[in-house]
Enzyme design. Structure first.
Site, PDB file in Angstrom:
ATOM      1  N   LEU B 106      53.537  46.741  28.236  1.00 41.47           N
ATOM      2  CA  LEU B 106      55.027  47.072  27.872  1.00 41.47           C
ATOM      3  C   LEU B 106      55.385  48.392  27.633  1.00 41.47           C
ATOM      4  CD1 LEU B 106      56.677  44.598  25.358  1.00 41.47           C
ATOM      5  CD2 LEU B 106      57.783  46.760  26.141  1.00 41.47           C
ATOM      6  N   HIS B 137      54.799  44.299  32.529  1.00 41.38           N
ATOM      7  CA  HIS B 137      53.928  43.722  33.460  1.00 41.38           C
ATOM      8  C   HIS B 137      53.092  42.924  33.082  1.00 41.38           C
ATOM      9  CE1 HIS B 137      50.322  44.473  36.454  1.00 41.38           C
ATOM     10  NE2 HIS B 137      51.122  43.539  36.751  1.00 41.38           N
ATOM     11  N   ASN B 233      52.166  38.117  42.933  1.00 43.37           N
ATOM     12  CA  ASN B 233      50.955  37.446  43.387  1.00 43.37           C
ATOM     13  C   ASN B 233      51.541  35.972  43.525  1.00 43.37           C
ATOM     14  OD1 ASN B 233      48.619  36.345  44.153  1.00 43.37           O
ATOM     15  ND2 ASN B 233      47.802  36.393  42.083  1.00 43.37           N
ATOM     16  N   SER B 288      56.479  55.485  36.375  1.00 45.07           N
ATOM     17  CA  SER B 288      56.823  54.509  37.200  1.00 45.07           C
ATOM     18  C   SER B 288      58.001  54.528  37.980  1.00 45.07           C
ATOM     19  CB  SER B 288      56.914  53.061  36.403  1.00 45.07           C
ATOM     20  OG  SER B 288      55.771  52.829  35.639  1.00 45.07           O
ATOM     21  N   HIS B 306      52.178  47.427  44.381  1.00 45.01           N
ATOM     22  CA  HIS B 306      52.768  46.957  43.096  1.00 45.01           C
ATOM     23  C   HIS B 306      52.362  48.053  42.102  1.00 45.01           C
ATOM     24  CE1 HIS B 306      48.927  45.531  41.987  1.00 45.01           C
ATOM     25  NE2 HIS B 306      49.543  44.866  40.863  1.00 45.01           N
ATOM     26  N   GLY B 307      51.440  48.942  42.390  1.00 47.23           N
ATOM     27  CA  GLY B 307      51.195  50.048  41.386  1.00 47.23           C
ATOM     28  C   GLY B 307      50.442  51.096  41.952  1.00 47.23           C
TER      29      GLY B 307
END
Lengths: 143, 383
Positions: B106, B137, B233, B288, B306-307
């Site tokens: 967070l 996340h 996912n 990010s 996603h990352g």
């Protein structure tokens, strides 16, 4: 404690190799590796709670998979971590059965230095092998 | 993954940063085996599995408008709780409102003026220079994984015997989509998606409480509005073009984010004319991004990263970095971080990840997703 974490097998997850002279010993090593993935010092997990675990599988692979999966389930559902195992494995008509008495205690952030939460056992490259000196397993854990 | 706005600037937040992070750390449990504040019976949890974030809004854990900013309106409506094992329920019913561990976090972040790449869209989506935002996340915790494991075992038992399917990697065990086993899994998986929507919704509620508490103002006047919430996912039934023909496909995004160009039905109405918001998280040290679905996204079945992705194992990172040293160094650089464990922190060091700017540049240049804003971290709660 014959297991070691492998550095370059699954960089986003955790991989380990566990060994034992007997299948039971190798299962014990694998179970300890799962606990050690989540807690830095295995010795910090005292034997305060005993729990009987019984699983079966149609192969030695699936038996180990189901056993480790059960430990992960107990970590989330009952908040239990285990550091000692008595294991008995039998095989009849192609069905493997495992009975275990696991000793450990409730997870406590003040007592246990926690590492990473194990969410599942992966079947990717999951191996149980008979070796010259006994048994070996290669396992990747989803974290 | 969820992104939340505030109407606060960096200067407003700076004097309260430590208090904010400490309180968030208390109110949003993290780490191995963490359990949440929302105490549910198993039967009530079954309702969460069916209703997703909608359940939270009914119970007062959020605002009606949060739902229109969540993919699927916060509810995978094909979920069937009877297809979910009691084991999965037992594993998940205490975990609502928890972050988990590993790469879950967070974060309090800042929009630096030089990091706004699409001025028009940033403004439209409520972003402005020096603004503070919150990104977090996490997913369905052990619940979704238990569903996965349950069906993996079921598929292994029928795959070859009943359907004649042979595979090289057991982890890819499967069943035909229209078989009873395939359909059951699809309905159970939707329950996992719903749990993750609800988990993030309850966490957002806690964040609003904490900000409101620290700034002595209600969350509405602090502008704590959601931008978007997206799964990393899940399988999704979508229409795509294959060899010039439109086909209905199951797109399984595992560790991947949907990136839809403008007009696609998968995008919430609010954003349909713009393209889907795409949130890509970097390491805790670097930053990010918020992007928007690009015109070339069809080339990857409308999926993107996603990352930033790891470059080394957790064991290796632990040998190279020291958690407490890292925490101090980050503090000097203006990032206050609180974690359940120093070892966990070392595993998440910036150097254990690819350079997020490189990853985003590649994504942007390929046209799969286009850059809107980059966020830099100032506070972080780690599992």
């Amino acid at each position: 404690m014959p297991y070691k974490f492998l550095e370059d097998v699954a960089i986003a997850d955790v991989a380990f190799e566990a060994a034992g002279k007997t299948m039971e010993e190798m299962f014990e090593s694998s179970a300890l590796a799962v606990t050690n993935t989540q807690v830095k010092d295995l010795k910090s997990v005292k034997s305060r709670v005993k729990r009987k675990i019984a699983v079966d599988g149609d192969s030695s692979e699936m038996l180990l998979f189901n056993f480790l999966q059960e430990l992960i389930f107990l970590k989330d559902a009952k908040l239990l971590l285990f550091s000692k195992f008595k294991i008995e494995i039998t095989q009849m008509k192609g069905i493997y059965k495992l009975k275990s008495e696991a000793s450990g205690e409730k997870l406590d952030m003040r007592k246990h230095e926690l590492l990473v939460d194990v969410k599942a056992v992966s079947l990717h490259n999951f191996k149980v092998l008979k070796t010259k000196s006994g048994w070996k397993a290669e396992v990747i854990l989803d974290v | 993954m969820r992104l939340v706005l505030t109407s606060l600037t960096y200067n407003d937040v700076k004097p309260h940063l430590k208090t904010l992070v400490d309180k968030l750390f208390d109110r949003v449990p993290a780490g191995v085996g963490s359990t949440g504040f929302v105490k549910l019976t198993k039967d009530e949890f079954r309702k969460v599995v069916v209703e997703g974030a909608e359940w939270c809004i009914k119970k007062g854990y959020g605002w009606e408008e949060d739902l229109e900013r969540t993919e699927l309106n916060g509810k995978a409506d094909w979920a069937d709780v009877s297809k979910v094992s009691s084991k999965a329920i037992e594993r998940g019913f205490k975990q609502i409102g928890t972050l988990g561990s590993g790469n879950h976090y967070l974060e309090i972040q800042v929009v630096k003026p030089e990091n706004i790449f699409d001025q028009e869209l940033a403004k439209k989506w409520g972003l402005f220079p020096n603004q503070v935002v919150i990104m977090f996340h996490c997913g369905s915790r052990g619940f979704g994984h238990q569903i996965g494991t349950d069906y993996l075992q079921l598929f292994l038992s029928v795959m070859e015997r009943k359907y004649g399917i042979k595979i090289l990697d057991q982890e890819l065990a499967c069943a035909p989509f229209n078989s009873p086993e395939g359909q059951d899994y699809f309905k159970a998986m939707a329950g996992g998606v719903n749990m993750s929507f609800a988990n993030r919704q309850v966490i957002l509620h806690r964040i609003r409480e904490v900000f409101s508490d620290v700034f002595k103002q209600d969350a509405e006047s602090l502008g704590l509005k959601m931008v978007f919430d997206v799964s990393h996912n899940r399988a999704s039934l979508e229409e795509h073009e294959v060899d010039g023909k439109k086909k209905k496909l199951i797109v399984h995004r595992k560790g991947s984010t949907g990136s839809y160009p403008a007009g696609r039905v998968e995008i919430p109405k609010l954003y349909r004319d713009d393209g889907s918001p795409v949130i890509i998280g970097g390491s805790m040290e670097t930053g990010s991004y918020l992007l928007v679905g690009g015109e070339k996204a069809h080339e990857t079945f409308m999926s993107t990263a996603h990352g930033s992705g790891r470059t080394m194992s957790r064991t290796k990172a632990r040998n190279i970095y020291s958690g407490d040293k890292l925490q101090k160094e980050m503090m000097q650089r203006g990032i206050y971080i609180k974690s359940v464990s120093f070892s966990g922190l070392a595993e998440e060091a910036g150097g254990a990840y690819k350079d997020i700017d490189d990853v985003i540049e590649a994504t942007h240049m390929s046209g799969i997703s286009k850059k809107v804003v980059k966020f830099v971290p100032i506070g972080n709660v780690k599992g």
